[in-house]
Design an enzyme around this catalytic site. Structure first.
Site, PDB file in Angstrom:
ATOM      1  N   PHE A   1      -0.082   2.545  -0.486  1.00  0.00           N
ATOM      2  CA  PHE A   1       0.647   2.042   0.827  1.00  0.00           C
ATOM      3  C   PHE A   1       1.950   1.432   0.397  1.00  0.00           C
ATOM      4  O   PHE A   1       1.789   0.414  -0.413  1.00  0.00           O
ATOM      5  CB  PHE A   1      -0.405   1.093   1.481  1.00  0.00           C
ATOM      6  CG  PHE A   1       0.308   0.947   3.031  1.00  0.00           C
ATOM      7  CD1 PHE A   1       0.123   1.758   3.868  1.00  0.00           C
ATOM      8  CD2 PHE A   1       1.211  -0.550   2.906  1.00  0.00           C
ATOM      9  CE1 PHE A   1       0.842   1.278   5.275  1.00  0.00           C
ATOM     10  CE2 PHE A   1       1.747  -0.573   4.382  1.00  0.00           C
ATOM     11  CZ  PHE A   1       1.690   0.125   5.241  1.00  0.00           C
TER      12      PHE A   1
ATOM     13  N   ASP B   1       4.939  -1.676  -7.324  1.00  0.00           N
ATOM     14  CA  ASP B   1       4.937  -2.399  -5.927  1.00  0.00           C
ATOM     15  C   ASP B   1       4.078  -3.384  -5.977  1.00  0.00           C
ATOM     16  O   ASP B   1       2.614  -3.127  -6.092  1.00  0.00           O
ATOM     17  CB  ASP B   1       4.614  -1.316  -4.958  1.00  0.00           C
ATOM     18  CG  ASP B   1       4.368  -1.871  -3.499  1.00  0.00           C
ATOM     19  OD1 ASP B   1       4.387  -2.792  -3.283  1.00  0.00           O
ATOM     20  OD2 ASP B   1       4.505  -0.903  -2.513  1.00  0.00           O
TER      21      ASP B   1
ATOM     22  N   LYS C   1       5.298 -10.333   0.962  1.00  0.00           N
ATOM     23  CA  LYS C   1       3.956 -10.826   1.283  1.00  0.00           C
ATOM     24  C   LYS C   1       3.966 -12.558   0.856  1.00  0.00           C
ATOM     25  O   LYS C   1       4.660 -13.218   1.428  1.00  0.00           O
ATOM     26  CB  LYS C   1       2.880 -10.185   0.839  1.00  0.00           C
ATOM     27  CG  LYS C   1       2.452  -8.992   1.560  1.00  0.00           C
ATOM     28  CD  LYS C   1       1.284  -8.209   1.316  1.00  0.00           C
ATOM     29  CE  LYS C   1       0.927  -7.017   2.200  1.00  0.00           C
ATOM     30  NZ  LYS C   1       0.755  -7.286   3.577  1.00  0.00           N
TER      31      LYS C   1
HETATM   32  C1  LIG Z   1       1.473  -2.781  -1.825  1.00  0.00           C
HETATM   33  C2  LIG Z   1       2.178  -2.831  -0.333  1.00  0.00           C
HETATM   34  N1  LIG Z   1       3.682  -2.236  -0.229  1.00  0.00           N
HETATM   35  C3  LIG Z   1       4.256  -2.425   0.859  1.00  0.00           C
HETATM   36  C4  LIG Z   1       3.705  -2.981   2.058  1.00  0.00           C
HETATM   37  C5  LIG Z   1       4.549  -3.209   3.130  1.00  0.00           C
HETATM   38  O1  LIG Z   1       5.147  -4.529   3.483  1.00  0.00           O
HETATM   39  P1  LIG Z   1       5.583  -4.862   4.780  1.00  0.00           P
HETATM   40  O2  LIG Z   1       4.556  -4.785   5.663  1.00  0.00           O
HETATM   41  O3  LIG Z   1       6.230  -6.342   4.572  1.00  0.00           O
HETATM   42  O4  LIG Z   1       6.991  -3.912   5.065  1.00  0.00           O
HETATM   43  C6  LIG Z   1       2.534  -3.430   1.788  1.00  0.00           C
HETATM   44  C7  LIG Z   1       1.888  -4.056   3.266  1.00  0.00           C
HETATM   45  O5  LIG Z   1       0.653  -4.228   3.188  1.00  0.00           O
HETATM   46  C8  LIG Z   1       1.758  -3.339   0.865  1.00  0.00           C
HETATM   47  O6  LIG Z   1       0.535  -3.937   0.719  1.00  0.00           O
END
Ligand SMILES: Cc1ncc(COP(=O)(O)O)c(C=O)c1O
Length: 394
Positions: A135, A220, A249
């Site tokens: 994700f 990520d 986050k």
């Molecule tokens: C691993 C990861 N990358 C990216 C995101 C996306 O982040 P945002 O919701 O701040 O755009 C999330 C959100 O849950 C995530 O868990």
């Protein structure tokens, strides 16, 4: 349903299946609803409240900054941004930072940087290999990077330049690598996809492959970073270094901020090639600086490691008692519990009734991502509630 919940239905787009709780206040790992009911919060703003709700160091920093300077144009130097970048660089393996406002925006920027790198050093290579079950966010580009059909299908055709391959399988990455590949993009541990931990040598082998091919490794760490996994960044636990890392986050302990960091050699943008009006403004950076400084000075990552292990052991004890619990997995304070049937939704509801907020990760799994400042007493309380709720399942 409260009046607020009716108004929400009327005015807010229907993008979330909410639980029937309207939160009005938070402190540490506790929140209160509009009727004054108290909950222990093991959702933690979706892994964003790293220091809990309204942590005094962050509220102080934000209060001071909001009275001093909130937003400027990026044409001007601002001190909170530079201080935060210095702190991040001194405590990571990366040398340059770009600030933005969210995880998806951080990942978009990381992919743009990898494409610029591809244009400059890899004969125009542009494709990014990412993993099935990953994700990476909700923008169109990150939907294409996210290897989950349910997130992709509603938006086809998707932007080109992304290929999704099996997670935890370096051969799949090797097979997908072509002359057009500029980067591999992975979560060290897949969060939304199920708290999926890779084999210990997976990331090492991916790193070796990227080095061999001269392509970039983007990690990520939006969910795993800033202490959640028990070290400041998850890559430290796998003995590798990324070329680019994304954060969001927990970085601002609830104040919106994202960032991507790069090695000097991968930091190839020139002025005008990337930007974000609010990204890295003094207010967000003051919050993130206070958060990160507190995490470093108080070894909050170490706390997440110790308390997380205590929690995982406790959940393991519950697994011993109940055969319908098929798995307990995680590291630090990113933890999941899986069941042999689709009981997660009813468990979430039963936990709420007993004053505990947990996340339905999948129809048959719960996820726990509490603030990193919790202690064993809060874990004991959560385990007590879970034990009661689980014992009602036949
Ligand atoms: C691993 C990861 N990358 C990216 C995101 C996306 O982040 P945002 O919701 O701040 O755009 C999330 C959100 O849950 C995530 O868990």
């Amino acid at each position: 349903m409260s009046n607020w919940q009716e108004l929400e239905r009327k005015y807010i787009m229907n993008t979330v299946k909410r639980v029937p709780v309207t939160l009005v206040r938070g402190e540490g790992a506790r929140v209160w609803d509009e009727d004054g009911r108290e909950y222990l919060d093991f959702v933690g703003g979706w892994a964003a409240n790293s220091l809990g709700h309204c942590p005094p160091v962050v509220t102080k920093a934000v209060t001071e900054q909001v009275q001093t300077l909130i937003q400027t144009s990026h044409q001007f130097y601002t001190i909170p941004q530079i201080r935060l970048a210095e702190l991040l660089v001194h405590n990571s393996c990366l040398q340059k930072v770009f600030f933005c406002n969210s995880g998806a925006e951080a990942n978009e920027g990381a992919v743009k940087l990898a494409r610029r790198y591809g244009q400059r050093y890899l004969n125009g290579a542009y494709e990014v290999i990412s993993a099935i079950g990953s994700f990476h966010g909700r923008t169109l580009g990150m939907v294409a990077a996210t290897g989950q059909v349910k997130h992709q299908l509603p938006y086809i055709p998707l932007p080109v330049g992304f290929i999704n391959v099996e997670y935890n399988n370096v051969e799949a990455i090797k097979a997908a690598t072509a002359a057009r590949t500029c980067a591999v993009m992975l979560e060290p541990v897949q969060g939304e996809g199920g708290v999926n931990l890779p084999d210990d040598n997976y990331l090492t082998m991916v790193r070796e492959w990227c080095d061999q091919k001269g392509i970039l490794l983007i990690l990520d760490e939006i969910q795993t970073g800033v202490g959640r996994m028990g070290t400041l960044f998850a890559y430290e636990q796998y003995g590798i270094e990324p070329d680019i890392m994304t954060l969001a986050k927990g970085l601002g302990s609830g104040v919106a901020i994202g960032a991507f960091l790069a090695k000097d050699r991968a930091s190839v943008f020139v002025p005008g090639e990337h930007g974000s009006t609010f990204g890295g403004n003094p207010l967000a950076c003051a919050a993130a600086y206070a958060t990160l400084k507190f995490i470093l000075d108080n070894d909050i990552a170490g706390n997440a490691r110790k308390v997380g292990q205590y929690f995982i052991d406790g959940l393991g004890g519950l697994k011993q008692k109940h055969q319908f619990i098929t798995d307990v997995r995680g590291r630090g304070l990113l933890v999941a519990m899986e069941f042999n049937s689709d009981v997660a939704e009813s468990l979430v509801t039963a936990c709420i009734e007993k004053g505990l907020l947990v996340n339905r990760l999948k129809p048959n799994a719960l996820r726990f991502m509490p603030p990193l400042i919790i202690g064993n007493d809060e874990v004991d309380k959560a385990l007590g509630i879970l034990e009661k709720v689980l014992s009602t399942i036949v």
